[in-house]
Design a protein around this motif. Structure first.
Motif, PDB file in Angstrom:
ATOM      1  N   CYS A  50     -30.676  -0.147  19.325  1.00 19.98           N
ATOM      2  CA  CYS A  50     -31.289  -1.190  18.500  1.00 19.98           C
ATOM      3  C   CYS A  50     -30.535  -2.495  18.722  1.00 19.98           C
ATOM      4  O   CYS A  50     -29.302  -2.520  18.709  1.00 19.98           O
ATOM      5  CB  CYS A  50     -31.235  -0.784  17.026  1.00 19.98           C
ATOM      6  SG  CYS A  50     -31.831  -2.068  15.897  1.00 19.98           S
ATOM      7  N   LYS A  63     -37.940   3.669  18.994  1.00 24.65           N
ATOM      8  CA  LYS A  63     -37.831   2.277  19.429  1.00 24.65           C
ATOM      9  C   LYS A  63     -39.125   1.536  19.062  1.00 24.65           C
ATOM     10  O   LYS A  63     -40.224   2.043  19.274  1.00 24.65           O
ATOM     11  CB  LYS A  63     -37.645   2.284  20.945  1.00 24.65           C
ATOM     12  CG  LYS A  63     -37.425   0.974  21.591  1.00 24.65           C
ATOM     13  CD  LYS A  63     -37.288   1.127  23.098  1.00 24.65           C
ATOM     14  CE  LYS A  63     -36.205   2.132  23.433  1.00 24.65           C
ATOM     15  NZ  LYS A  63     -35.965   2.316  24.838  1.00 24.65           N
ATOM     16  N   CYS A  72     -36.158  -5.060  21.054  1.00 22.93           N
ATOM     17  CA  CYS A  72     -36.236  -3.652  20.626  1.00 22.93           C
ATOM     18  C   CYS A  72     -35.406  -3.414  19.370  1.00 22.93           C
ATOM     19  O   CYS A  72     -34.240  -3.839  19.308  1.00 22.93           O
ATOM     20  CB  CYS A  72     -35.690  -2.734  21.722  1.00 22.93           C
ATOM     21  SG  CYS A  72     -36.610  -2.771  23.241  1.00 22.93           S
ATOM     22  N   PHE A  73     -36.000  -2.692  18.420  1.00 26.16           N
ATOM     23  CA  PHE A  73     -35.319  -2.391  17.166  1.00 26.16           C
ATOM     24  C   PHE A  73     -35.664  -0.975  16.712  1.00 26.16           C
ATOM     25  O   PHE A  73     -36.697  -0.419  17.093  1.00 26.16           O
ATOM     26  CB  PHE A  73     -35.757  -3.370  16.066  1.00 26.16           C
ATOM     27  CG  PHE A  73     -35.447  -4.800  16.367  1.00 26.16           C
ATOM     28  CD1 PHE A  73     -34.202  -5.328  16.075  1.00 26.16           C
ATOM     29  CD2 PHE A  73     -36.403  -5.626  16.946  1.00 26.16           C
ATOM     30  CE1 PHE A  73     -33.914  -6.660  16.355  1.00 26.16           C
ATOM     31  CE2 PHE A  73     -36.118  -6.952  17.226  1.00 26.16           C
ATOM     32  CZ  PHE A  73     -34.870  -7.476  16.929  1.00 26.16           C
ATOM     33  N   CYS A  74     -34.803  -0.441  15.845  1.00 24.99           N
ATOM     34  CA  CYS A  74     -35.125   0.827  15.188  1.00 24.99           C
ATOM     35  C   CYS A  74     -36.109   0.524  14.055  1.00 24.99           C
ATOM     36  O   CYS A  74     -36.342  -0.638  13.721  1.00 24.99           O
ATOM     37  CB  CYS A  74     -33.850   1.487  14.653  1.00 24.99           C
ATOM     38  SG  CYS A  74     -33.044   0.578  13.305  1.00 24.99           S
ATOM     39  N   CYS A  77     -34.777  -1.674  11.174  1.00 20.96           N
ATOM     40  CA  CYS A  77     -34.587  -3.103  11.469  1.00 20.96           C
ATOM     41  C   CYS A  77     -35.884  -3.825  11.833  1.00 20.96           C
ATOM     42  O   CYS A  77     -35.883  -5.048  11.977  1.00 20.96           O
ATOM     43  CB  CYS A  77     -33.568  -3.261  12.600  1.00 20.96           C
ATOM     44  SG  CYS A  77     -31.904  -2.722  12.150  1.00 20.96           S
ATOM     45  N   CYS A  96     -39.275  -7.994  13.348  1.00 21.98           N
ATOM     46  CA  CYS A  96     -37.887  -7.816  12.901  1.00 21.98           C
ATOM     47  C   CYS A  96     -37.673  -8.715  11.677  1.00 21.98           C
ATOM     48  O   CYS A  96     -38.487  -9.598  11.386  1.00 21.98           O
ATOM     49  CB  CYS A  96     -36.909  -8.144  14.024  1.00 21.98           C
ATOM     50  SG  CYS A  96     -36.888  -9.880  14.547  1.00 21.98           S
TER      51      CYS A  96
END
Length: 181
Positions: A50, A63, A72-74, A77, A96
Protein backbone atom coordinates in the motif's frame (compact mmCIF):
# COMPACT_ATOMS: atom_id res chain seq x y z
CA UNK A 1 -24.01 29.28 -34.55
CA UNK A 2 -26.31 26.76 -36.22
CA UNK A 3 -28.49 24.50 -34.08
CA UNK A 4 -26.69 21.44 -35.52
CA UNK A 5 -23.33 22.70 -34.24
CA UNK A 6 -24.89 23.62 -30.87
CA UNK A 7 -26.43 20.13 -30.59
CA UNK A 8 -23.06 18.51 -31.34
CA UNK A 9 -21.34 20.66 -28.70
CA UNK A 10 -23.70 19.32 -26.05
CA UNK A 11 -23.69 15.72 -27.34
CA UNK A 12 -22.53 13.18 -24.77
CA UNK A 13 -21.73 9.48 -24.86
CA UNK A 14 -21.50 6.82 -22.17
CA UNK A 15 -18.04 5.26 -21.95
CA UNK A 16 -16.86 2.32 -19.85
CA UNK A 17 -13.33 2.84 -18.54
CA UNK A 18 -11.31 0.67 -16.14
CA UNK A 19 -12.40 3.09 -13.40
CA UNK A 20 -16.16 3.04 -14.09
CA UNK A 21 -18.87 4.51 -16.32
CA UNK A 22 -18.32 8.05 -17.57
CA UNK A 23 -20.64 10.43 -19.43
CA UNK A 24 -18.21 12.35 -21.63
CA UNK A 25 -18.61 14.86 -24.48
CA UNK A 26 -18.97 13.16 -27.84
CA UNK A 27 -16.12 15.29 -29.17
CA UNK A 28 -13.11 15.93 -26.95
CA UNK A 29 -12.83 19.52 -28.23
CA UNK A 30 -16.19 20.33 -26.61
CA UNK A 31 -15.27 19.06 -23.13
CA UNK A 32 -15.25 21.29 -20.07
CA UNK A 33 -11.99 23.11 -19.34
CA UNK A 34 -12.58 22.13 -15.71
CA UNK A 35 -12.41 18.42 -16.59
CA UNK A 36 -9.62 16.07 -15.62
CA UNK A 37 -8.26 13.15 -17.60
CA UNK A 38 -8.17 9.77 -15.91
CA UNK A 39 -4.70 9.12 -14.48
CA UNK A 40 -2.49 6.24 -15.56
CA UNK A 41 -2.79 3.57 -12.88
CA UNK A 42 0.43 2.49 -11.19
CA UNK A 43 1.01 -0.99 -12.68
CA UNK A 44 0.16 -3.83 -10.27
CA UNK A 45 3.70 -5.22 -10.59
CA UNK A 46 5.17 -1.96 -9.31
CA UNK A 47 3.18 -1.81 -6.07
CA UNK A 48 3.56 -4.84 -3.81
CA UNK A 49 2.57 -2.68 -0.80
CA UNK A 50 0.00 0.00 0.00
CA UNK A 51 1.38 3.40 -0.97
CA UNK A 52 -0.13 4.93 2.20
CA UNK A 53 0.31 2.50 5.12
CA UNK A 54 2.85 0.09 3.57
CA UNK A 55 0.62 -2.99 4.15
CA UNK A 56 1.75 -5.94 2.02
CA UNK A 57 -0.78 -7.00 -0.61
CA UNK A 58 -1.78 -10.66 -0.52
CA UNK A 59 -4.86 -12.84 -0.85
CA UNK A 60 -6.55 -11.13 2.13
CA UNK A 61 -5.21 -7.57 1.73
CA UNK A 62 -6.38 -6.62 -1.74
CA UNK A 63 -4.99 -3.89 -3.95
CA UNK A 64 -7.20 -0.98 -5.06
CA UNK A 65 -6.42 1.96 -7.33
CA UNK A 66 -7.55 5.48 -6.51
CA UNK A 67 -9.56 6.71 -9.50
CA UNK A 68 -8.23 10.25 -9.10
CA UNK A 69 -4.47 9.74 -8.64
CA UNK A 70 -4.01 6.16 -9.91
CA UNK A 71 -1.89 5.01 -6.96
CA UNK A 72 -2.28 1.60 -5.23
CA UNK A 73 -3.82 1.31 -1.77
CA UNK A 74 -5.27 -1.27 0.57
CA UNK A 75 -9.02 -1.20 1.25
CA UNK A 76 -8.54 0.66 4.54
CA UNK A 77 -6.63 3.50 2.80
CA UNK A 78 -8.84 3.66 -0.30
CA UNK A 79 -12.34 2.83 0.85
CA UNK A 80 -14.17 6.11 0.19
CA UNK A 81 -16.48 6.24 -2.81
CA UNK A 82 -16.88 9.89 -3.76
CA UNK A 83 -18.44 11.60 -6.80
CA UNK A 84 -15.76 12.73 -9.22
CA UNK A 85 -17.53 15.23 -11.49
CA UNK A 86 -14.35 16.56 -13.06
CA UNK A 87 -13.76 13.14 -14.65
CA UNK A 88 -17.46 12.77 -15.62
CA UNK A 89 -18.06 9.58 -13.63
CA UNK A 90 -21.71 8.56 -13.46
CA UNK A 91 -21.43 7.03 -9.97
CA UNK A 92 -19.19 7.76 -6.98
CA UNK A 93 -15.77 6.10 -7.39
CA UNK A 94 -13.09 4.72 -5.07
CA UNK A 95 -10.58 7.34 -3.93
CA UNK A 96 -7.76 7.53 -1.41
CA UNK A 97 -8.27 9.81 1.60
CA UNK A 98 -6.23 12.71 0.16
CA UNK A 99 -8.01 12.64 -3.20
CA UNK A 100 -11.43 12.20 -1.57
CA UNK A 101 -10.83 15.38 0.43
CA UNK A 102 -9.95 17.29 -2.75
CA UNK A 103 -13.02 15.90 -4.55
CA UNK A 104 -15.28 16.87 -1.62
CA UNK A 105 -13.87 20.42 -1.67
CA UNK A 106 -14.34 20.67 -5.44
CA UNK A 107 -17.93 19.42 -5.16
CA UNK A 108 -18.58 22.01 -2.46
CA UNK A 109 -17.14 24.73 -4.71
CA UNK A 110 -19.25 23.58 -7.67
CA UNK A 111 -22.39 23.40 -5.54
CA UNK A 112 -21.95 26.75 -3.80
CA UNK A 113 -19.97 28.95 -6.19
CA UNK A 114 -20.44 27.70 -9.73
CA UNK A 115 -24.17 27.05 -9.28
CA UNK A 116 -24.70 30.80 -9.68
CA UNK A 117 -22.93 30.83 -13.04
CA UNK A 118 -24.49 27.58 -14.20
CA UNK A 119 -28.02 28.90 -13.67
CA UNK A 120 -27.20 32.51 -14.54
CA UNK A 121 -27.19 35.63 -12.40
CA UNK A 122 -27.07 39.39 -12.89
CA UNK A 123 -23.68 41.07 -12.61
CA UNK A 124 -22.07 44.39 -13.48
CA UNK A 125 -19.46 43.61 -16.14
CA UNK A 126 -16.69 45.88 -17.39
CA UNK A 127 -14.90 44.82 -20.58
CA UNK A 128 -11.22 45.59 -21.05
CA UNK A 129 -10.44 49.31 -20.84
CA UNK A 130 -14.08 50.39 -20.75
CA UNK A 131 -14.91 52.64 -17.83
CA UNK A 132 -18.65 51.99 -17.77
CA UNK A 133 -19.91 48.68 -16.40
CA UNK A 134 -22.85 47.00 -18.11
CA UNK A 135 -25.57 45.07 -16.28
CA UNK A 136 -25.58 41.56 -17.73
CA UNK A 137 -26.89 38.09 -17.02
CA UNK A 138 -23.85 35.83 -16.87
CA UNK A 139 -23.82 32.06 -17.05
CA UNK A 140 -21.54 29.24 -18.05
CA UNK A 141 -22.43 27.45 -21.26
CA UNK A 142 -23.68 23.86 -20.90
CA UNK A 143 -20.27 22.46 -21.75
CA UNK A 144 -18.61 24.99 -19.38
CA UNK A 145 -16.28 26.19 -22.14
CA UNK A 146 -17.76 29.68 -22.51
CA UNK A 147 -18.97 32.47 -20.30
CA UNK A 148 -22.22 33.72 -21.86
CA UNK A 149 -23.03 37.38 -21.15
CA UNK A 150 -26.41 38.86 -22.06
CA UNK A 151 -27.43 42.48 -21.57
CA UNK A 152 -27.62 45.38 -24.00
CA UNK A 153 -25.11 43.31 -25.95
CA UNK A 154 -24.42 39.57 -26.20
CA UNK A 155 -21.00 38.01 -25.72
CA UNK A 156 -19.68 34.46 -25.55
CA UNK A 157 -16.17 34.38 -24.20
CA UNK A 158 -14.19 31.15 -24.09
CA UNK A 159 -13.06 30.49 -20.54
CA UNK A 160 -9.54 29.93 -21.88
CA UNK A 161 -9.52 33.55 -23.14
CA UNK A 162 -10.58 35.14 -19.84
CA UNK A 163 -7.39 36.70 -18.51
CA UNK A 164 -8.62 38.45 -15.35
CA UNK A 165 -11.70 38.25 -13.17
CA UNK A 166 -11.89 40.64 -10.27
CA UNK A 167 -14.80 40.31 -7.86
CA UNK A 168 -15.71 43.50 -6.03
CA UNK A 169 -18.22 43.24 -3.21
CA UNK A 170 -17.53 46.36 -1.16
CA UNK A 171 -20.31 48.91 -1.44
CA UNK A 172 -22.72 46.49 -3.11
CA UNK A 173 -25.75 44.74 -1.75
CA UNK A 174 -25.17 41.21 -0.42
CA UNK A 175 -24.70 38.86 -3.31
CA UNK A 176 -23.98 41.72 -5.70
CA UNK A 177 -20.64 41.62 -7.48
CA UNK A 178 -18.84 43.43 -10.26
CA UNK A 179 -16.76 41.33 -12.63
CA UNK A 180 -14.02 42.85 -14.78
CA UNK A 181 -13.24 40.76 -17.83
Amino acid sequence: MSSGVAARRDAKKLVRSPSGLRMVPEHRAFGSPFGLEEPQWVPDKECPRCMQCDAKFDFITRKHHCRRCGKCFCDRCCSQKVPLRRMCFVDPVRQCADCALVSHREAEFYDKQLKVLLSGATFLVTFGDSEKPETMVCRLSNNQRCLVLDGDSHHEIEIAHVCTVQILTEGFTPGGCTYFI
